[in-house]
Design a protein around this motif. Sequence first.
Motif, short mmCIF file in Angstrom:
data_model
loop_
_atom_site.label_atom_id
_atom_site.label_comp_id
_atom_site.label_asym_id
_atom_site.label_seq_id
_atom_site.Cartn_x
_atom_site.Cartn_y
_atom_site.Cartn_z
N GLY A 43 0.92 -1.15 0.12
CA GLY A 43 -0.15 -0.04 0.21
C GLY A 43 0.75 1.25 0.08
N VAL A 45 0.46 5.50 1.13
CA VAL A 45 -0.33 6.70 1.57
C VAL A 45 0.14 7.85 1.31
CG1 VAL A 45 -0.85 7.70 4.16
CG2 VAL A 45 -0.61 5.25 3.80
N PRO A 49 -4.12 11.31 -3.08
CA PRO A 49 -4.26 9.85 -3.28
C PRO A 49 -3.87 9.81 -4.86
CG PRO A 49 -6.41 10.52 -2.78
CD PRO A 49 -5.63 11.48 -2.33
N THR A 53 -1.37 7.24 -6.81
CA THR A 53 -1.58 6.41 -7.94
C THR A 53 -0.57 6.83 -9.24
OG1 THR A 53 -3.88 6.25 -7.33
CG2 THR A 53 -3.51 5.81 -9.58
N PRO A 65 -3.54 -0.90 -2.94
CA PRO A 65 -4.20 0.21 -2.26
C PRO A 65 -3.72 1.50 -1.80
CG PRO A 65 -4.69 -2.13 -1.61
CD PRO A 65 -3.29 -2.08 -2.22
N SER A 67 -4.26 5.54 -0.08
CA SER A 67 -5.19 6.13 0.92
C SER A 67 -4.37 7.51 1.47
CB SER A 67 -5.37 5.16 2.08
OG SER A 67 -6.25 5.68 3.14
N THR A 68 -5.40 8.17 2.18
CA THR A 68 -4.85 9.41 2.85
C THR A 68 -4.77 8.93 4.34
OG1 THR A 68 -7.08 10.28 3.37
CG2 THR A 68 -5.85 11.07 1.38
N SER A 69 -4.76 7.82 4.77
CA SER A 69 -4.88 7.46 6.14
C SER A 69 -4.30 6.23 6.33
CB SER A 69 -6.32 7.01 6.80
OG SER A 69 -6.21 6.54 7.91
N ALA A 72 -6.24 3.49 8.34
CA ALA A 72 -7.10 2.86 7.81
C ALA A 72 -6.36 1.91 6.70
CB ALA A 72 -7.96 3.87 6.86
N LEU A 73 -5.41 2.17 6.12
CA LEU A 73 -4.69 1.62 5.11
C LEU A 73 -4.15 0.11 5.93
CD1 LEU A 73 -4.16 1.06 2.17
CD2 LEU A 73 -1.97 1.99 2.40
N THR A 77 -4.55 -3.79 5.08
CA THR A 77 -3.53 -4.33 4.36
C THR A 77 -2.55 -5.34 5.35
OG1 THR A 77 -1.86 -2.52 4.35
CG2 THR A 77 -3.18 -2.79 2.57
#
Length: 389
Positions: A43, A45, A49, A53, A65, A67-69, A72-73, A77
């Motif tokens: 992942g 961060v 985002p 990518t 994946p 994420s900004t968090s 959460a990631l 993961t």
Amino acid sequence: MTVGAFRTVDHHGPLRAVVVGAGAMGRAWLNTVDASPTVDLVGVVDLDPNAATAALSACGVPPVPVSTSLSALAEATLPDLVVDVTIPSAHYSVTREALDLGLAVLGEKPLAATLAEAIGLVVAAERAGRLFAVSQNRRHSPGLAALRRQVWTLGAVGTVSTEFFRAPRFGGFREEMEHPLLLDMAIHPFDAARYLVGGDPVTVWCEEFNPHWSWYRGDAAATAIFEMTGGVRYLYTGSWCAPGLETSWNGRWRVSGRHGAAVWDGEGEPVVEHAVPVAGAAEAAAESRARGWGSPSPTDIAGSLADFEHALRTGLPPSTVAADNLLSLAMVHGAIASAGTGTRVVIADLLAEAHRDAVDGADEDLRPALRDWRPPTPGGNGGGSGAGT
């Protein structure tokens, strides 16, 4: 220096890594993690985002994946480690969040934006029982490793010097920051000097200035003299606005010892000359040629990643574990303090002051552990002159 125990990985598969930060250096780490046969990227961060990518696409790395968090990631993961490639002002918050999540952290230099924040992170890592280390990638330079092998044939070391003269036009934050040379670049040679002689900083005197033609707002040139454990003196002089006859990014090195001297231009093979025949010198030279050039050992940040993985597998701390690297960061902040006051700075006093600041600024959750922590004593990690007698 005593390093607290940390939790090792409990599986035999590739380590699972999340990279935080998708800027230019973040992309270098994405390529490095992707190329590793023993670490999987799970992942990315970033505050943006779309930038994460885009970085994956630009690096040709398979989608993972984003994420900004981090929290959460990490929940989605289940990583083993975080590679923190954010800007220095974000190092404390990112590393603290990762440690609180129970994750090991390999961070880009510096440890943190301030020495007090760095101490806070060291204590947070020890309290969490998680590995926290810094990628001092110069330690994985074949040339520096070869120079170190030669240094050990020189007997007791008297002086080490680094000259660093370049004229990069970065644009952006470096040209606007305070102390651009000392804060952004000098950590590399300062840490390398400790690595070469196996010693720690005791005192520093530094003068910082800005040539009138400089395109940097802050002082882009400095000269510093460090007293190291074992009586070694380390002299650093450099400039980031020095066009013509530029040194390599590693600088130009000279080590003077009891039995001779060694020099390194920062790129090629070190050159050593002994005043008298020294036992083991020929073997060291042969080992340098055999191991230092064309070696299969990972170099640069790939070497940092390999060291970190080895530590997580074995429980043996890497040489740039944060508790030890505090002394390299203290060299930077000691030089800045000396330049600002015009006086010689005692590193132990600087660390004690930073420790008090860390306690005063800590949250209630971390403050008790910070109060019990004691700053490292230069030389307490077994360092010394780094050579025989």
